[in-house]
Design a protein around this motif. Structure first.
Motif, PDB file in Angstrom:
ATOM      1  N   HIS A 107      -1.587  14.794  -4.161  1.00  0.00           N
ATOM      2  CA  HIS A 107      -1.779  13.605  -3.315  1.00  0.00           C
ATOM      3  C   HIS A 107      -1.390  12.329  -4.049  1.00  0.00           C
ATOM      4  O   HIS A 107      -1.686  11.231  -3.589  1.00  0.00           O
ATOM      5  CB  HIS A 107      -3.240  13.514  -2.853  1.00  0.00           C
ATOM      6  N   GLY A 108      -0.777  12.457  -5.213  1.00  0.00           N
ATOM      7  CA  GLY A 108      -0.353  11.282  -5.969  1.00  0.00           C
ATOM      8  C   GLY A 108      -1.493  10.600  -6.695  1.00  0.00           C
ATOM      9  O   GLY A 108      -1.362   9.451  -7.118  1.00  0.00           O
ATOM     10  N   TYR A 109      -2.625  11.293  -6.853  1.00  0.00           N
ATOM     11  CA  TYR A 109      -3.740  10.712  -7.614  1.00  0.00           C
ATOM     12  C   TYR A 109      -3.611  11.072  -9.088  1.00  0.00           C
ATOM     13  O   TYR A 109      -3.170  12.178  -9.439  1.00  0.00           O
ATOM     14  CB  TYR A 109      -5.098  11.204  -7.079  1.00  0.00           C
ATOM     15  N   ILE A 110      -4.013  10.129  -9.935  1.00  0.00           N
ATOM     16  CA  ILE A 110      -3.937  10.363 -11.377  1.00  0.00           C
ATOM     17  C   ILE A 110      -5.064  11.313 -11.785  1.00  0.00           C
ATOM     18  O   ILE A 110      -6.216  11.140 -11.377  1.00  0.00           O
ATOM     19  CB  ILE A 110      -4.038   9.025 -12.144  1.00  0.00           C
ATOM     20  N   VAL A 111      -4.708  12.311 -12.595  1.00  0.00           N
ATOM     21  CA  VAL A 111      -5.662  13.322 -13.076  1.00  0.00           C
ATOM     22  C   VAL A 111      -5.810  13.187 -14.590  1.00  0.00           C
ATOM     23  O   VAL A 111      -4.796  13.184 -15.304  1.00  0.00           O
ATOM     24  CB  VAL A 111      -5.165  14.744 -12.726  1.00  0.00           C
ATOM     25  N   PRO A 126      -4.626  -1.904 -11.410  1.00  0.00           N
ATOM     26  CA  PRO A 126      -5.322  -0.931 -12.274  1.00  0.00           C
ATOM     27  C   PRO A 126      -4.595   0.397 -12.421  1.00  0.00           C
ATOM     28  O   PRO A 126      -4.702   1.039 -13.453  1.00  0.00           O
ATOM     29  CB  PRO A 126      -6.670  -0.720 -11.581  1.00  0.00           C
ATOM     30  N   MET A 127      -3.879   0.863 -11.363  1.00  0.00           N
ATOM     31  CA  MET A 127      -3.349   2.225 -11.393  1.00  0.00           C
ATOM     32  C   MET A 127      -1.822   2.250 -11.360  1.00  0.00           C
ATOM     33  O   MET A 127      -1.197   1.660 -10.478  1.00  0.00           O
ATOM     34  CB  MET A 127      -3.882   3.025 -10.191  1.00  0.00           C
ATOM     35  N   LEU A 128      -1.229   2.946 -12.318  1.00  0.00           N
ATOM     36  CA  LEU A 128       0.218   3.172 -12.326  1.00  0.00           C
ATOM     37  C   LEU A 128       0.384   4.676 -12.119  1.00  0.00           C
ATOM     38  O   LEU A 128       0.294   5.453 -13.067  1.00  0.00           O
ATOM     39  CB  LEU A 128       0.794   2.715 -13.675  1.00  0.00           C
ATOM     40  N   LEU A 153      -9.614   8.009 -12.103  1.00  0.00           N
ATOM     41  CA  LEU A 153     -10.923   7.468 -11.720  1.00  0.00           C
ATOM     42  C   LEU A 153     -11.105   7.479 -10.210  1.00  0.00           C
ATOM     43  O   LEU A 153     -12.040   6.885  -9.689  1.00  0.00           O
ATOM     44  CB  LEU A 153     -11.115   6.048 -12.287  1.00  0.00           C
ATOM     45  N   GLY A 154     -10.160   8.110  -9.502  1.00  0.00           N
ATOM     46  CA  GLY A 154     -10.228   8.122  -8.034  1.00  0.00           C
ATOM     47  C   GLY A 154      -9.409   6.985  -7.462  1.00  0.00           C
ATOM     48  O   GLY A 154      -8.424   6.546  -8.070  1.00  0.00           O
ATOM     49  N   ASP A 155      -9.832   6.483  -6.307  1.00  0.00           N
ATOM     50  CA  ASP A 155      -9.110   5.392  -5.652  1.00  0.00           C
ATOM     51  C   ASP A 155      -9.665   4.059  -6.147  1.00  0.00           C
ATOM     52  O   ASP A 155     -10.810   3.696  -5.846  1.00  0.00           O
ATOM     53  CB  ASP A 155      -9.266   5.517  -4.126  1.00  0.00           C
ATOM     54  N   ALA A 156      -8.849   3.352  -6.908  1.00  0.00           N
ATOM     55  CA  ALA A 156      -9.335   2.122  -7.562  1.00  0.00           C
ATOM     56  C   ALA A 156      -9.791   1.089  -6.532  1.00  0.00           C
ATOM     57  O   ALA A 156     -10.857   0.476  -6.678  1.00  0.00           O
ATOM     58  CB  ALA A 156      -8.238   1.549  -8.456  1.00  0.00           C
ATOM     59  N   GLY A 157      -8.995   0.899  -5.470  1.00  0.00           N
ATOM     60  CA  GLY A 157      -9.343  -0.102  -4.453  1.00  0.00           C
ATOM     61  C   GLY A 157     -10.675   0.233  -3.798  1.00  0.00           C
ATOM     62  O   GLY A 157     -11.550  -0.630  -3.668  1.00  0.00           O
ATOM     63  N   TYR A 201       0.857  -1.179   0.000  1.00  0.00           N
ATOM     64  CA  TYR A 201       0.000   0.000   0.000  1.00  0.00           C
ATOM     65  C   TYR A 201       0.891   1.226   0.000  1.00  0.00           C
ATOM     66  O   TYR A 201       2.061   1.152   0.409  1.00  0.00           O
ATOM     67  CB  TYR A 201      -0.961   0.008   1.205  1.00  0.00           C
ATOM     68  N   ARG A 202       0.354   2.319  -0.488  1.00  0.00           N
ATOM     69  CA  ARG A 202       1.128   3.560  -0.514  1.00  0.00           C
ATOM     70  C   ARG A 202       0.954   4.291   0.802  1.00  0.00           C
ATOM     71  O   ARG A 202      -0.173   4.539   1.210  1.00  0.00           O
ATOM     72  CB  ARG A 202       0.622   4.474  -1.637  1.00  0.00           C
ATOM     73  N   ASP A 203       2.049   4.620   1.435  1.00  0.00           N
ATOM     74  CA  ASP A 203       1.955   5.459   2.623  1.00  0.00           C
ATOM     75  C   ASP A 203       1.388   6.806   2.182  1.00  0.00           C
ATOM     76  O   ASP A 203       1.943   7.444   1.286  1.00  0.00           O
ATOM     77  CB  ASP A 203       3.360   5.629   3.225  1.00  0.00           C
TER      78      ASP A 203
END
Ligand code: PRP
Ligand code: URA
Length: 209
Positions: free
Chosen positions: A191-195, A132-134, A198-202, A103-105
């Motif tokens: 916050h390291g989210y992809i823009v 799903p997310m890179l 799709l949000g938080d895949a998990g 998991y990502r801290d």
């Protein structure tokens, strides 16, 4: 250098559009992850070598082709990678499965490993690491570092959405690992989210938020 495949198939793009939509609920989201994964897996397995085989049909003998003794293993990165697992096993039911828990801290965005269980014969297999997310690429890089300790025949990465930062980091860290994703997005936010992503895949697969 790593090959980067970004799917442009209309079916994938259509499904991805629904997947990204914030109004899409857990049940549909999970189903779409599976459908997109299946279409992507079709591309990621395109270079599996074939060997000739003669098959007796009710009418005559047909010269056919079968996959030549290749053994595959799929390694989902927990948790979101498990959302892609049923789909790949549907296509390759004889594959073995390993699991890597990362998991990502949320503060450092660095991956923390909490679990690793890989098939005993992984050194004889072609491995597909799935997630799903890179995003920053940290999770995929660490997972692949771990898999490489066991010397598999080859490793490919399959994901749904990548950020340019993740593609760059992964292909620099593991230039021998080809990357298959269905979209390359714009950037990462603070916050390291992809823009736009799709949000938080998990959370969206498992309904945890
Ligand atoms: C997500 C995703 C990847 C990781 C990608 O998992 O499923 O594993 O983030 O980010 P990175 O490329 O910056 O490392 P997360 O850490 O949210 O854990 P989860 O699957 O348990 O929700
Ligand atoms: N992990 C996710 O689930 N989503 C992102 O956008 C980035 C990392």
């Amino acid at each position: 250098m790593a090959k980067v495949f970004i799917a442009d198939h209309p079916l994938i793009q259509h499904k991805l559009s629904i997947l990204r939509d914030e109004r899409t609920g857990t049940k549909e989201f999970r189903a779409l992850i599976g459908e997109i994964t299946m279409l992507l897996c079709y591309e990621a397995t395109r270079d599996l070598p074939l060997e000739p085989k003669k098959v007796k049909t009710p009418v005559d003998v047909a010269d056919t082709k079968v996959i030549s003794g290749k053994k595959l293993a799929f390694v989902p990165i927990l948790r979101a990678g498990t959302g892609m697992l049923d789909a790949v096993l549907e296509l390759v039911p004889s594959a073995k499965v390993g699991h890597i828990g990362l998991y990502r801290d949320p503060e450092t965005l660095k991956p923390v490993t909490y679990y690793c269980k890989l098939p005993a014969d992984i050194s004889e297999r072609e491995v597909f690491v799935i997630d799903p997310m890179l995003a920053t690429g940290g999770s995929a890089i660490d997972a692949i570092d771990k898999v490489k300790e066991f010397n598999p025949k080859s490793i490919k990465f399959m994901g749904i959405i990548a950020a340019p930062e993740g593609i760059k980091a992964l292909s620099e860290a593991h230039p021998d690992v080809d990357i298959f994703v269905s979209a390359l997005d714009d950037h990462l936010n603070d916050h390291g989210y992809i823009v736009p992503g799709l949000g938080d895949a998990g959370d969206r697969i498992f309904g945890t938020k």
